[in-house]
Design a protein around this motif. Structure first.
Motif, PDB file in Angstrom:
ATOM      1  N   ALA A 120      -3.222  -2.825  -7.661  1.00  0.00           N
ATOM      2  CA  ALA A 120      -4.381  -2.004  -7.284  1.00  0.00           C
ATOM      3  C   ALA A 120      -5.538  -2.849  -6.782  1.00  0.00           C
ATOM      4  N   SER A 121      -5.654  -4.074  -7.277  1.00  0.00           N
ATOM      5  CA  SER A 121      -6.726  -4.963  -6.828  1.00  0.00           C
ATOM      6  C   SER A 121      -6.355  -5.671  -5.537  1.00  0.00           C
ATOM      7  N   GLN A 122      -5.158  -6.248  -5.500  1.00  0.00           N
ATOM      8  CA  GLN A 122      -4.808  -7.086  -4.356  1.00  0.00           C
ATOM      9  C   GLN A 122      -4.698  -6.299  -3.059  1.00  0.00           C
ATOM     10  N   VAL A 123      -4.076  -5.123  -3.105  1.00  0.00           N
ATOM     11  CA  VAL A 123      -3.889  -4.363  -1.871  1.00  0.00           C
ATOM     12  C   VAL A 123      -5.197  -3.726  -1.390  1.00  0.00           C
ATOM     13  N   SER A 124      -6.189  -3.635  -2.267  1.00  0.00           N
ATOM     14  CA  SER A 124      -7.461  -3.000  -1.889  1.00  0.00           C
ATOM     15  C   SER A 124      -8.132  -3.722  -0.730  1.00  0.00           C
ATOM     16  N   PHE A 125      -7.900  -5.020  -0.615  1.00  0.00           N
ATOM     17  CA  PHE A 125      -8.522  -5.773   0.480  1.00  0.00           C
ATOM     18  C   PHE A 125      -7.903  -5.420   1.822  1.00  0.00           C
ATOM     19  N   ASP A 126      -6.687  -4.906   1.798  1.00  0.00           N
ATOM     20  CA  ASP A 126      -6.028  -4.477   3.037  1.00  0.00           C
ATOM     21  C   ASP A 126      -6.383  -3.044   3.407  1.00  0.00           C
ATOM     22  N   ILE A 127      -6.503  -2.170   2.394  1.00  0.00           N
ATOM     23  CA  ILE A 127      -6.775  -0.764   2.704  1.00  0.00           C
ATOM     24  C   ILE A 127      -8.273  -0.455   2.734  1.00  0.00           C
ATOM     25  N   GLY A 128      -9.086  -1.327   2.127  1.00  0.00           N
ATOM     26  CA  GLY A 128     -10.536  -1.179   2.209  1.00  0.00           C
ATOM     27  C   GLY A 128     -11.108   0.031   1.504  1.00  0.00           C
ATOM     28  N   LYS A 129     -10.429   0.498   0.462  1.00  0.00           N
ATOM     29  CA  LYS A 129     -10.900   1.669  -0.275  1.00  0.00           C
ATOM     30  C   LYS A 129     -10.930   1.378  -1.772  1.00  0.00           C
ATOM     31  N   PRO A 130     -11.765   2.115  -2.532  1.00  0.00           N
ATOM     32  CA  PRO A 130     -11.741   1.966  -3.989  1.00  0.00           C
ATOM     33  C   PRO A 130     -10.344   2.225  -4.521  1.00  0.00           C
TER      34      PRO A 130
END
Length: 233
Positions: A120-130
């Protein structure tokens, strides 16, 4: 450099960019996406997986959209680095979405990780959402056990490691197994807990978005395994 050393370097660099403050006002949330993956080996004994994303209306809890994408896994499994295996399929599935979810909820961890880099943390930088991590089982870090919360819905205990709160154990229904909630990125733990509780109904102690995604992965795994279909499915 070995893969594990490279992965640690990447995660440590991303960790410094995490922001566990609320970047969205709860009253403005319209849709939340649940994300889950399921694995199998094909006839050539190649490891494959399907990612399913289910978008839920935050107010009505109705399903807005379902999308799935299957592919071969090209990254070996190393404990603590599951994200590197799953992110490529997640991003391909995100591309299929017709809606733009306000928040992504993952069947897995976020900040509750040795380097605070659960999926949930790592992929957030790719999807740009909370993003929010909601795990069904406890990922033990530094031999730290958790304290069982009270038996009523909404009761929780923090998971504290070396004086820092990594996440919490949350009872989403009276007298049922708890879930393990951690903020992913761009959101606080408190807001994550509120959202998980608001999206849990009498059907299951698992919140609706990840529960629906989990159900879809079981169906799609059978379908893709039998047909050999890869890609959007």
């Amino acid at each position: 450099m070995k893969n594990e050393e490279k992965y640690i370097e990447i995660q440590n660099a991303l960790r410094d960019k995490l922001d566990l403050t609320d970047k969205i006002v709860p009253d403005n949330i319209k849709t939340i996406a649940g994300v889950d993956l399921a694995y199998w080996n094909n006839k050539d004994n190649e490891e494959c997986a399907v990612c399913c994303i289910v978008v839920i209306d935050y107010r009505t809890h109705e399903v807005v959209e379902r999308k799935s994408y299957a592919g071969k896994i090209t990254c070996e499994y190393i404990p603590g680095f599951l994200s590197f295996r799953e992110i490529p399929l997640i991003l391909e599935t995100v591309k299929l979405l017709e809606n733009d979810p306000d928040i992504y909820m993952f069947d897995g961890n976020g900040y509750l990780h040795p380097r605070h880099m659960g999926i949930a943390s790592q992929v957030s930088f790719d999807i740009g959402k909370p993003s929010i991590g909601v795990a069904k089982s406890y990922y033990k870090i530094e031999n730290t056990d958790y304290t069982e919360p009270g038996k009523l819905k909404g009761e929780s205990t923090d998971i504290i490691i070396d004086g820092e709160v990594y996440g919490c154990v949350l009872r989403t229904m009276d007298n049922v197994k708890p879930v393990f909630v951690s903020a992913g990125n761009y959101i606080s733990l408190g807001t994550s807990i509120d959202i998980v509780l608001s999206l849990t109904d009498k059907e299951s102690h698992i919140p609706i978005p990840t529960r629906e995604a989990d159900l879809d992965t079981h169906k799609k795994r059978i379908e893709c395994k039998s047909t050999g279909i890869m890609g959007a499915c």
